[in-house]
Motif scaffolding. Structure first.
Motif, PDB file in Angstrom:
ATOM      1  N   ALA A 101      71.621  65.159 130.110  1.00  0.00           N
ATOM      2  CA  ALA A 101      71.461  66.602 129.866  1.00  0.00           C
ATOM      3  C   ALA A 101      72.516  67.399 130.635  1.00  0.00           C
ATOM      4  CB  ALA A 101      70.056  67.065 130.224  1.00  0.00           C
ATOM      5  N   ALA A 102      73.745  66.917 130.584  1.00  0.00           N
ATOM      6  CA  ALA A 102      74.920  67.548 131.211  1.00  0.00           C
ATOM      7  C   ALA A 102      74.998  67.305 132.714  1.00  0.00           C
ATOM      8  CB  ALA A 102      74.982  69.049 130.928  1.00  0.00           C
ATOM      9  N   GLN A 103      74.045  66.586 133.300  1.00  0.00           N
ATOM     10  CA  GLN A 103      74.064  66.381 134.743  1.00  0.00           C
ATOM     11  C   GLN A 103      75.253  65.546 135.208  1.00  0.00           C
ATOM     12  OE1 GLN A 103      70.165  65.720 136.841  1.00  0.00           O
ATOM     13  NE2 GLN A 103      69.479  65.311 134.757  1.00  0.00           N
ATOM     14  N   ILE A 104      75.683  64.592 134.396  1.00  0.00           N
ATOM     15  CA  ILE A 104      76.802  63.736 134.797  1.00  0.00           C
ATOM     16  C   ILE A 104      78.069  64.571 134.960  1.00  0.00           C
ATOM     17  CG2 ILE A 104      78.322  61.868 134.035  1.00  0.00           C
ATOM     18  CD1 ILE A 104      75.878  60.529 132.784  1.00  0.00           C
ATOM     19  N   GLY A 105      78.354  65.398 133.978  1.00  0.00           N
ATOM     20  CA  GLY A 105      79.550  66.235 134.056  1.00  0.00           C
ATOM     21  C   GLY A 105      79.477  67.257 135.170  1.00  0.00           C
ATOM     22  N   PHE A 106      78.327  67.924 135.307  1.00  0.00           N
ATOM     23  CA  PHE A 106      78.177  68.906 136.375  1.00  0.00           C
ATOM     24  C   PHE A 106      78.302  68.248 137.747  1.00  0.00           C
ATOM     25  CE2 PHE A 106      75.305  71.482 133.350  1.00  0.00           C
ATOM     26  CZ  PHE A 106      76.394  72.193 132.868  1.00  0.00           C
ATOM     27  N   GLY A 107      77.689  67.087 137.911  1.00  0.00           N
ATOM     28  CA  GLY A 107      77.766  66.390 139.193  1.00  0.00           C
ATOM     29  C   GLY A 107      79.181  65.985 139.536  1.00  0.00           C
ATOM     30  N   LEU A 108      79.933  65.518 138.527  1.00  0.00           N
ATOM     31  CA  LEU A 108      81.322  65.131 138.742  1.00  0.00           C
ATOM     32  C   LEU A 108      82.145  66.318 139.228  1.00  0.00           C
ATOM     33  CD1 LEU A 108      83.624  63.005 138.342  1.00  0.00           C
ATOM     34  CD2 LEU A 108      83.874  63.917 136.028  1.00  0.00           C
ATOM     35  N   ALA A 109      81.964  67.462 138.587  1.00  0.00           N
ATOM     36  CA  ALA A 109      82.726  68.651 138.978  1.00  0.00           C
ATOM     37  C   ALA A 109      82.327  69.132 140.366  1.00  0.00           C
ATOM     38  CB  ALA A 109      82.516  69.762 137.952  1.00  0.00           C
ATOM     39  N   ALA A 110      81.041  69.062 140.686  1.00  0.00           N
ATOM     40  CA  ALA A 110      80.571  69.524 141.995  1.00  0.00           C
ATOM     41  C   ALA A 110      81.147  68.690 143.128  1.00  0.00           C
ATOM     42  CB  ALA A 110      79.043  69.493 142.044  1.00  0.00           C
ATOM     43  N   ARG A 111      81.383  67.408 142.868  1.00  0.00           N
ATOM     44  CA  ARG A 111      81.885  66.510 143.925  1.00  0.00           C
ATOM     45  C   ARG A 111      83.407  66.457 144.002  1.00  0.00           C
ATOM     46  NH1 ARG A 111      77.850  63.479 141.454  1.00  0.00           N
ATOM     47  NH2 ARG A 111      79.416  62.216 140.357  1.00  0.00           N
ATOM     48  N   ALA A 112      84.094  67.130 143.101  1.00  0.00           N
ATOM     49  CA  ALA A 112      85.555  67.062 143.050  1.00  0.00           C
ATOM     50  C   ALA A 112      86.191  67.763 144.256  1.00  0.00           C
ATOM     51  CB  ALA A 112      86.063  67.692 141.756  1.00  0.00           C
ATOM     52  N   GLU A 113      87.433  67.407 144.529  1.00  0.00           N
ATOM     53  CA  GLU A 113      88.196  68.063 145.589  1.00  0.00           C
ATOM     54  C   GLU A 113      88.346  69.545 145.250  1.00  0.00           C
ATOM     55  OE1 GLU A 113      90.145  68.020 149.244  1.00  0.00           O
ATOM     56  OE2 GLU A 113      89.156  66.353 148.214  1.00  0.00           O
ATOM     57  N   PRO A 114      88.035  70.446 146.183  1.00  0.00           N
ATOM     58  CA  PRO A 114      88.096  71.880 145.880  1.00  0.00           C
ATOM     59  C   PRO A 114      89.516  72.442 145.963  1.00  0.00           C
ATOM     60  CG  PRO A 114      87.308  71.575 148.115  1.00  0.00           C
ATOM     61  CD  PRO A 114      87.450  70.190 147.532  1.00  0.00           C
ATOM     62  N   ASP A 115      90.375  71.956 145.064  1.00  0.00           N
ATOM     63  CA  ASP A 115      91.759  72.431 145.058  1.00  0.00           C
ATOM     64  C   ASP A 115      92.145  73.087 143.739  1.00  0.00           C
ATOM     65  OD1 ASP A 115      91.873  70.274 143.355  1.00  0.00           O
ATOM     66  OD2 ASP A 115      93.143  69.034 144.640  1.00  0.00           O
ATOM     67  N   GLY A 116      91.178  73.229 142.826  1.00  0.00           N
ATOM     68  CA  GLY A 116      91.450  73.892 141.548  1.00  0.00           C
ATOM     69  C   GLY A 116      91.902  72.976 140.439  1.00  0.00           C
ATOM     70  N   HIS A 117      92.083  71.689 140.720  1.00  0.00           N
ATOM     71  CA  HIS A 117      92.586  70.773 139.700  1.00  0.00           C
ATOM     72  C   HIS A 117      91.468  70.092 138.908  1.00  0.00           C
ATOM     73  CE1 HIS A 117      96.208  71.255 142.225  1.00  0.00           C
ATOM     74  NE2 HIS A 117      96.838  71.126 141.079  1.00  0.00           N
ATOM     75  N   THR A 118      90.213  70.382 139.256  1.00  0.00           N
ATOM     76  CA  THR A 118      89.075  69.938 138.450  1.00  0.00           C
ATOM     77  C   THR A 118      88.167  71.138 138.224  1.00  0.00           C
ATOM     78  OG1 THR A 118      89.100  67.669 139.282  1.00  0.00           O
ATOM     79  CG2 THR A 118      87.050  68.441 138.295  1.00  0.00           C
ATOM     80  N   LEU A 119      87.933  71.446 136.950  1.00  0.00           N
ATOM     81  CA  LEU A 119      87.071  72.548 136.552  1.00  0.00           C
ATOM     82  C   LEU A 119      86.015  72.012 135.592  1.00  0.00           C
ATOM     83  CD1 LEU A 119      89.913  75.125 135.767  1.00  0.00           C
ATOM     84  CD2 LEU A 119      88.594  74.962 137.895  1.00  0.00           C
TER      85      LEU A 119
END
Length: 337
Positions: free
Chosen positions: A84-102
């Protein structure tokens, strides 16, 4: 004591002592500006928490090329469906906070907390809002053989079936599911049998085949069936009529004053994005959405372009989280682990 006067071409001890401080201040300013100057220095990943072909994926593929042009780097759509979209949201939340993952978020970001006991992110804490991209009206559609042609007739029909009328959705927690329950609650507690599917395509196929009673479908998905006469549109859920189906009234004007509900698309990054990066991303998104060709492509599929400020998206997300939490106090949802 008379101050020391330097000979021509020589510095005083005081000047030499001050130089490291000037150098330190200069370096601090340079480092503060670095995120804006360096970003983006490689392709940007745009996570879509659904599979290819749905409205979120289509919208991402309209936005990505123009956003890439504005930023001077390729924007690559990365489909990460599941949960229910949790995989994608979780991936983005854990990404490096440099703007290269949205991530291109949807209503599910706000609704999942009422549908699941535990989720791998916190919708308020773990994301940095960039911009509300668009609103996507839902449309109440039935088979052409249905006796209901207006919202009051439809409500009476559902009520007369005593909870046995079926409605379809793309799955528990999908926009179809949540929109239907919101409508059923607003209409005085309508009861109907929820039939969840694994995706939106089969839902529409079964409604066209008259194997379901009704569906609240995203307008871009339903419009071709409406135009072809394969489905009857009874009402749209937005605050105003949609230019994609201008003859179809809103639920509010037809029967339930004040009712307004849209699917939404919002661009976010992980928590902790530097302000300079957020500002650059926001400017690029707004410019992309204002481009005539991009704006027209969104209108053609029934998406109402927005382009809000980051604070505007944060306020919208807060309202949505509160809306679904409130609905959960009135409607019993099946809660999953």
């Amino acid at each position: 004591m008379v101050g020391q006067v330097a000979e021509p071409g020589k510095s005083t001890g005081a000047e030499e002592a001050m130089f490291p401080r000037f150098l330190g201040a200069f370096c601090a300013l340079l480092l503060a500006a670095t995120p804006a100057l360096a970003f983006p220095d490689r392709p940007i990943r745009l996570v879509v928490p659904y599979g290819p072909g749905g409205i979120t994926d289509i919208a991402a593929r309209i936005l990505a090329p123009r956003l890439g042009d504005e930023l001077g780097q390729q924007v690559v759509v990365d489909n990460r469906p599941g949960g229910a979209a949790q995989i994608g949201f979780g991936l983005a939340a854990r990404a490096e906070p440099d703007g290269h993952t949205l991530v291109l978020a949807t209503t599910a970001l706000a609704a999942n907390p009422v549908l699941f006991r535990s989720i791998p992110y916190d919708a308020r804490r773990d994301f940095t809002p960039v911009s509300l991209v668009g609103l996507v009206p839902m449309v109440l559609v039935v088979h052409p053989s249905s006796p209901a042609r207006t919202v009051p007739e439809f409500i009476a029909l559902v009520r007369s079936r005593g909870g046995e009328m079926t409605y379809g959705s793309a799955g528990n927690g999908s926009g179809n599911h949540l929109s239907t329950e919101m409508f059923n609650h607003a209409a005085g507690g309508l009861r109907a049998l929820h039939v969840p599917y694994r995706g939106g395509g089969q839902v529409m196929t079964d409604l066209v085949g008259n194997r379901l009673g009704y569906v609240f479908a995203v307008l871009p998905t339903a419009r071709s069936f409406i135009v072809a006469g394969q489905l009857r549109a009874i009402a749209v859920t937005g605050a105003a009529r949609s230019s994609a189906v201008p003859d179809v009234p809103t639920v509010a004007e037809a029967a339930l004053p004040g009712f307004a509900l849209n699917e939404w698309l919002g661009l976010l990054g992980p928590a902790g994005l530097p302000e300079s990066v957020v500002a650059k991303l926001h400017g690029a998104v707004v410019a992309a959405l204002r481009h005539p060709e991009t704006a027209q492509r969104f209108r053609d599929i029934g998406v109402e372009v927005q382009g809000s400020t980051p604070d505007g998206l944060r306020a919208h997300l807060d309202r949505e989280l509160n809306r679904w939490a409130d609905l959960a106090t009135h409607v019993r949802f099946e809660v999953a682990d």
